[in-house]
Every structure is written in C-alpha cells, then in structure tokens.
Design a protein around this motif. Structure first.
Motif, PDB file in Angstrom:
ATOM      1  N   ASP A 148     -20.005 -23.309  17.513  1.00 54.41           N
ATOM      2  CA  ASP A 148     -20.889 -22.280  18.069  1.00 54.41           C
ATOM      3  C   ASP A 148     -20.236 -21.128  18.471  1.00 54.41           C
ATOM      4  OD1 ASP A 148     -23.045 -23.650  17.162  1.00 54.41           O
ATOM      5  OD2 ASP A 148     -23.209 -25.051  18.928  1.00 54.41           O
ATOM      6  N   LEU A 149     -20.583 -20.025  18.390  1.00 57.27           N
ATOM      7  CA  LEU A 149     -19.858 -18.822  18.947  1.00 57.27           C
ATOM      8  C   LEU A 149     -20.349 -18.657  20.469  1.00 57.27           C
ATOM      9  CD1 LEU A 149     -20.373 -15.844  16.299  1.00 57.27           C
ATOM     10  CD2 LEU A 149     -18.476 -17.523  16.722  1.00 57.27           C
ATOM     11  N   PRO A 150     -19.528 -18.460  21.356  1.00 58.06           N
ATOM     12  CA  PRO A 150     -19.727 -18.354  22.641  1.00 58.06           C
ATOM     13  C   PRO A 150     -20.854 -17.063  22.964  1.00 58.06           C
ATOM     14  CG  PRO A 150     -17.798 -17.558  22.580  1.00 58.06           C
ATOM     15  CD  PRO A 150     -18.106 -18.191  21.081  1.00 58.06           C
ATOM     16  N   GLU A 151     -21.716 -17.480  23.920  1.00 58.69           N
ATOM     17  CA  GLU A 151     -22.698 -16.269  24.504  1.00 58.69           C
ATOM     18  C   GLU A 151     -22.128 -15.701  25.570  1.00 58.69           C
ATOM     19  OE1 GLU A 151     -26.642 -18.003  25.699  1.00 58.69           O
ATOM     20  OE2 GLU A 151     -26.791 -19.063  23.559  1.00 58.69           O
ATOM     21  N   TYR A 152     -22.195 -14.204  25.466  1.00 60.54           N
ATOM     22  CA  TYR A 152     -21.654 -13.381  26.668  1.00 60.54           C
ATOM     23  C   TYR A 152     -22.823 -12.627  27.577  1.00 60.54           C
ATOM     24  CZ  TYR A 152     -17.347 -13.508  24.296  1.00 60.54           C
ATOM     25  OH  TYR A 152     -15.885 -13.949  23.649  1.00 60.54           O
ATOM     26  N   PRO A 153     -22.609 -12.452  28.818  1.00 59.92           N
ATOM     27  CA  PRO A 153     -23.577 -11.750  29.462  1.00 59.92           C
ATOM     28  C   PRO A 153     -24.330 -10.810  28.795  1.00 59.92           C
ATOM     29  CG  PRO A 153     -21.487 -12.003  30.606  1.00 59.92           C
ATOM     30  CD  PRO A 153     -21.279 -12.264  29.276  1.00 59.92           C
ATOM     31  N   ALA A 154     -25.689 -10.765  28.875  1.00 58.46           N
ATOM     32  CA  ALA A 154     -26.408  -9.728  28.331  1.00 58.46           C
ATOM     33  C   ALA A 154     -26.137  -8.379  29.096  1.00 58.46           C
ATOM     34  CB  ALA A 154     -27.885 -10.106  28.225  1.00 58.46           C
ATOM     35  N   ASN A 155     -25.845  -7.370  28.465  1.00 55.86           N
ATOM     36  CA  ASN A 155     -25.882  -6.016  29.156  1.00 55.86           C
ATOM     37  C   ASN A 155     -26.091  -5.020  27.946  1.00 55.86           C
ATOM     38  OD1 ASN A 155     -23.572  -6.744  27.591  1.00 55.86           O
ATOM     39  ND2 ASN A 155     -21.989  -5.572  29.336  1.00 55.86           N
ATOM     40  N   ALA A 156     -27.301  -5.076  27.394  1.00 49.56           N
ATOM     41  CA  ALA A 156     -27.563  -4.335  26.176  1.00 49.56           C
ATOM     42  C   ALA A 156     -28.254  -3.030  26.947  1.00 49.56           C
ATOM     43  CB  ALA A 156     -28.802  -4.797  25.391  1.00 49.56           C
ATOM     44  N   THR A 157     -27.864  -1.760  26.073  1.00 49.45           N
ATOM     45  CA  THR A 157     -28.233  -0.458  26.574  1.00 49.45           C
ATOM     46  C   THR A 157     -29.726  -0.353  26.214  1.00 49.45           C
ATOM     47  OG1 THR A 157     -27.634   0.687  24.640  1.00 49.45           O
ATOM     48  CG2 THR A 157     -25.838   0.395  26.195  1.00 49.45           C
ATOM     49  N   LEU A 158     -30.345   0.656  26.795  1.00 46.19           N
ATOM     50  CA  LEU A 158     -31.776   1.034  26.399  1.00 46.19           C
ATOM     51  C   LEU A 158     -32.017   1.266  24.802  1.00 46.19           C
ATOM     52  CD1 LEU A 158     -34.593   1.500  27.247  1.00 46.19           C
ATOM     53  CD2 LEU A 158     -33.985   3.795  27.753  1.00 46.19           C
ATOM     54  N   PHE A 159     -30.702   1.816  24.221  1.00 48.68           N
ATOM     55  CA  PHE A 159     -30.928   2.018  22.784  1.00 48.68           C
ATOM     56  C   PHE A 159     -30.882   1.024  22.027  1.00 48.68           C
ATOM     57  CE2 PHE A 159     -28.163   3.256  19.065  1.00 48.68           C
ATOM     58  CZ  PHE A 159     -29.140   3.671  18.455  1.00 48.68           C
ATOM     59  N   GLU A 160     -30.120  -0.106  22.427  1.00 50.65           N
ATOM     60  CA  GLU A 160     -29.802  -1.358  21.828  1.00 50.65           C
ATOM     61  C   GLU A 160     -31.076  -2.223  21.934  1.00 50.65           C
ATOM     62  OE1 GLU A 160     -25.079  -2.256  22.198  1.00 50.65           O
ATOM     63  OE2 GLU A 160     -26.287  -2.634  23.816  1.00 50.65           O
ATOM     64  N   GLU A 161     -31.809  -2.261  23.178  1.00 51.97           N
ATOM     65  CA  GLU A 161     -33.026  -2.881  23.318  1.00 51.97           C
ATOM     66  C   GLU A 161     -34.108  -2.355  22.631  1.00 51.97           C
ATOM     67  OE1 GLU A 161     -33.449  -2.713  27.556  1.00 51.97           O
ATOM     68  OE2 GLU A 161     -32.220  -4.094  28.034  1.00 51.97           O
ATOM     69  N   GLU A 162     -34.239  -1.179  22.430  1.00 56.71           N
ATOM     70  CA  GLU A 162     -35.242  -0.414  21.702  1.00 56.71           C
ATOM     71  C   GLU A 162     -35.138  -0.749  20.232  1.00 56.71           C
ATOM     72  OE1 GLU A 162     -36.065   3.587  22.672  1.00 56.71           O
ATOM     73  OE2 GLU A 162     -36.683   3.190  24.766  1.00 56.71           O
ATOM     74  N   MET A 163     -33.848  -0.557  19.806  1.00 57.02           N
ATOM     75  CA  MET A 163     -33.488  -0.718  18.335  1.00 57.02           C
ATOM     76  C   MET A 163     -33.773  -2.375  17.969  1.00 57.02           C
ATOM     77  SD  MET A 163     -32.975   0.588  15.778  1.00 57.02           S
ATOM     78  CE  MET A 163     -32.047   2.269  15.960  1.00 57.02           C
ATOM     79  N   ALA A 164     -33.590  -3.351  18.828  1.00 49.09           N
ATOM     80  CA  ALA A 164     -33.697  -4.575  18.952  1.00 49.09           C
ATOM     81  C   ALA A 164     -35.269  -4.938  18.574  1.00 49.09           C
ATOM     82  CB  ALA A 164     -32.908  -5.529  19.911  1.00 49.09           C
ATOM     83  N   ALA A 165     -35.940  -4.506  19.581  1.00 49.64           N
ATOM     84  CA  ALA A 165     -37.714  -4.671  19.284  1.00 49.64           C
ATOM     85  C   ALA A 165     -38.043  -3.937  18.025  1.00 49.64           C
ATOM     86  CB  ALA A 165     -38.238  -3.941  20.639  1.00 49.64           C
ATOM     87  N   TRP A 166     -37.491  -2.639  17.933  1.00 48.60           N
ATOM     88  CA  TRP A 166     -38.061  -2.206  16.450  1.00 48.60           C
ATOM     89  C   TRP A 166     -37.610  -3.094  15.147  1.00 48.60           C
ATOM     90  CZ3 TRP A 166     -41.163   0.766  14.118  1.00 48.60           C
ATOM     91  CH2 TRP A 166     -40.809   1.383  12.875  1.00 48.60           C
ATOM     92  N   ASN A 167     -36.356  -3.736  15.311  1.00 48.99           N
ATOM     93  CA  ASN A 167     -35.909  -4.479  14.171  1.00 48.99           C
ATOM     94  C   ASN A 167     -36.889  -5.660  13.971  1.00 48.99           C
ATOM     95  OD1 ASN A 167     -33.883  -5.327  12.167  1.00 48.99           O
ATOM     96  ND2 ASN A 167     -33.495  -7.150  13.729  1.00 48.99           N
ATOM     97  N   ALA A 168     -37.302  -6.319  15.271  1.00 50.10           N
ATOM     98  CA  ALA A 168     -38.145  -7.592  15.133  1.00 50.10           C
ATOM     99  C   ALA A 168     -39.508  -7.414  14.872  1.00 50.10           C
ATOM    100  CB  ALA A 168     -38.052  -8.097  16.450  1.00 50.10           C
ATOM    101  N   SER A 169     -39.745  -5.955  14.856  1.00 52.88           N
ATOM    102  CA  SER A 169     -41.295  -5.668  14.607  1.00 52.88           C
ATOM    103  C   SER A 169     -41.838  -5.905  12.913  1.00 52.88           C
ATOM    104  CB  SER A 169     -41.522  -4.236  15.075  1.00 52.88           C
ATOM    105  OG  SER A 169     -40.789  -3.370  14.192  1.00 52.88           O
TER     106      SER A 169
END
Length: 414
Positions: A224-245
């Motif tokens: 399994d790939l290791p998990e890294y501390p979450a530090n997404a930018t606002l742009f990344e967070e908004e795009m991730a939410a848009w992608n999941a929609s």
C-alpha cells in the motif's frame, strides 16, 4: 490519475525486490539504538532527509549531513516537522553516506516522440535535467517488449565517455531499473544521482517515480502506498469536490507551486509526460491536471471555470494540450473552455497572455474554430497544433515561448 512515490518507499519496498544497489537507511521511528548502531557502522557520516512529496529537496535546504549521534537525532526531529514547498513530511530518515568519484543521472519515461518508453542517461548527475546540455545526455527509445539490454546501456555509457570500470556494473543496474519500471506499472522513474564509488560500484542515492493507477501491474504491486499529511490547497479541495460531484469526466489537479503555465491537460499518462516535459524545459507549470474522460459541456465548463478563477490572474500562459482522443468530443470541451475564458474576462477584465493548443480526436476542426473565434474576440495571441505533432514537442515549445514571451512582446510581435 498518477500516484507518486518517494525515495523512502523505494528503499522499503522496491530496491531489494529488483536487486538495485542502494545505501542502508533508518527511519526516525526506528529508535535511538538503531540510529546509533548504524551511524557507527557507516563511519559516523550520514544524510538526513524528509520523506515528502516534493522535489528539489537539496535546493530547499532540507538534506542535512550529520557526523555524530547527537546531530543525527536532532536533525531527524527537526526535518520531520519541516514543511517543504508547501508539503509536510510523513517522516524523516537517515541514509548511509556513499563516497563517490562521479554521479550519473537516469530517467525512464514514456515519450510520444517514440510512441513508447525511453531512457535518458547523463554523467552530469545531481543537476536538474533542464540544466544538463543536450550534448551531455543521451535518450534511447526502448522496445516495450524487448526492454533494455545490458549491451544497449553499455553503448550509451561508452558514448558519454563513462570510465570502463563503471560501465558493466552500472549497465546491469540500469537493466534492473527497467525491469522495475515495466513490472510495476510506472509512467516515470528517475534516479538522480547514481553515486559511483572509487571501486566503480553504483548506488541509487535519490529516487522518485510516478505510477499509472489504472495499470493492472500497479494494482498488483504488493504494498500500500503510504499516506502523507493532508495539506491540500483551496483550489485542490474545490476541484476534488467538483470531481466527486459526477462520474462523467474526470477533474484531477495537484498543485506544483509553479508560477507560469496554466495547463488544461487531457489523456491520463499524456498529462504526466506533458508536465514532466514542461518542468524539464523550465515551463514552471502551476499544477498537474487530467481532465479527460469525455466530459459533457457543463462538466468541462465548471472545471475550466475553477482553474481560471484560482490561477488565470497569475499565469503567464494558458496551455490546452492532450493526446489524440478516441471518445472525447473536442468541440464540446473546447466550447466549454472558450465560454469559461470569455466569462472570466467579462468579470475580471482583459488578459494578454499567449495560448498554446494541441489536440486530436473527434470533431477537432469544429473545436479549434470555436476556440479560435473566442481568442480572436478577446485579442489573445495563440498557436495551435494538430494531432500529428507529439505532445512533448508542443510542451517543449510552450515552455520556451513562456520563458521568452517578454522579449517577444518587446519586439512588438504576436
């Protein structure tokens, strides 16, 4: 989307499996006794590094040489909590210092110029690849079925003037590197540098790789790939939410900290190759993106709108690029991008940055004409490439144009 691994994951899971020579290492969690024992075994000389998803750690000043146990413990703690280019380390680790007479650069990637993989080698290891002159590196296209042979690696090393005692052991290691690349579903892997000891033995002393998550070989990788501390930018967070929609069309981005090229990229693996080419040629892309999957108009319009709202005001170029699509309707995606661009200008005022376009696929001509009409209306300079131009060539052109755009404008030309 691409999955990235760092040197520590390589050391923990892949180097031994593929018999690649690497320094010994110890992580910050291994305990004081282990750190002390290994430092003594290594002659009291080691390098402390952060395990972080960010490049150019040396330039960021987070690689620290230590010469005694007290320094090692202190640096492991400090570096573990040091942010690197906006990224937080998962942990820190210490590697054995390898004395060397020379350093070698190597990278394997998929190259659209050859419609397959290629390996690039240079005896100027330790430098960024974009700083290495073309006369000091060789790129060899590889047959995906035959792979890399030791004799091929030897010929390239001889061509570069590699010392004879180094050629045989390094050639074998390069073949093993290829075996790892093709066996695990990698899109790109880089060793920089291979440090060559006075006896001529190579060690892979820094490593990074990108996997194709849709490749069945990656799915069967065995860890399994290791998990890294979450530090997404606002742009990344908004795009991730848009992608999941919606499941129709993908909208993946990963900020790179660049300041020049805003890249709207399509085509999975092509997106990674384009981004690597931009970076190698000084294009300084703002983010990595992948917007394929035949998005409908509303989906692509929303994606482009988010990209423009967060990044267009600071960009020096807009790049719209992807390989030749099979199912994605080019006129639909280009109409959506054009309308989002027009909407941005209506709200924020005129922009005068160059636009570079390269694409292929269904209804390409209609898409290019639609985009052209909008760019002409907005007075934005543009260059368009058809499907016969390799995406790496377009990316290289875009990087060079972006770097010289100020001189072009001073000359009074579009």
């Amino acid at each position: 989307m691409a999955a990235q691994i760092t040197e520590l994951t390589f050391l923990e899971h892949l180097a031994g499996r593929f018999k690649l020579p690497v320094p010994e290492y110890v992580t910050a969690e291994s305990g004081q006794t282990k750190v002390r024992e290994l430092l003594k075994k290594w002659g009291g000389k080691a390098i402390v590094k952060p395990d972080v998803l960010a490049g150019k750690r040396g330039k960021a000043g987070v690689l620290r040489q230590v010469n005694d146990y007290v320094d090692a413990q202190r640096e492991l703690k400090i570096i573990q909590g040091t942010e690197v280019q906006g990224q937080l380390p998962r942990t820190s680790y210490m590697v054995e210092f390898i004395p060397s007479e020379m350093e070698v650069y190597s990278a394997i990637t998929y190259d659209s110029r050859y419609l397959g993989p290629s390996i690039t080698i240079s005896l100027d290891g330790g430098m960024d690849v974009e700083e290495i002159g073309e006369e000091k590196k060789v790129t060899l296209p590889l047959d995906i079925y035959k792979g890399l042979g030791a004799y091929q690696a030897s010929e390239v090393l001889e061509q570069l003037g590699c010392p004879r005692k180094v050629i045989s052991p390094l050639s074998r290691s390069l073949v093993d590197l290829w075996d790892m690349f093709i066996s695990t579903g990698m899109r790109m892997c880089e060793v920089n540098p291979w440090r060559i000891t006075p006896a001529g033995k190579p060690y892979a002393c820094d490593f990074k790789a990108i996997f194709d998550e849709s490749n069945f070989k990656f799915k069967n990788i065995g860890f399994d790939l290791p998990e890294y501390p979450a530090n997404a930018t606002l742009f990344e967070e908004e795009m991730a939410a848009w992608n999941a929609s919606s499941h129709r069309g993908q909208a993946h981005v990963s900020e790179l900290g660049g300041k020049t090229i805003l890249p709207l990229l399509f085509g999975g693996g092509a997106s990674t190759i384009i981004t690597e080419t931009l970076m190698q040629n000084g294009g300084d892309p703002i983010f990595l993106s992948d917007f394929g999957g035949n998005p409908p108009y509303e989906r692509m319009y929303g994606t482009a709108k988010l990209c423009f709202e967060h990044n267009l005001g600071k960009a020096g170029m807009l790049l719209i690029l992807g390989g030749k699509a099979n199912n994605t309707l080019i006129d639909v995606t280009f109409k959506a991008i054009a309308d989002a661009l027009q909407n941005y200008v209506d709200e924020h005022g005129p922009i005068n940055i160059p636009v570079v376009v390269g694409r292929g696929g269904p209804r390409l001509l209609q898409g290019l004409l639609t985009l052209k009409d909008t760019l002409d209306t907005l007075g934005m300079p543009y260059v368009m490439f058809g499907p016969d131009t390799p995406v790496t060539q377009v990316a290289e052109y875009a990087a060079k144009l972006a770097n010289n755009w100020g001189e072009v404008m001073v000359g009074g030309s579009k």
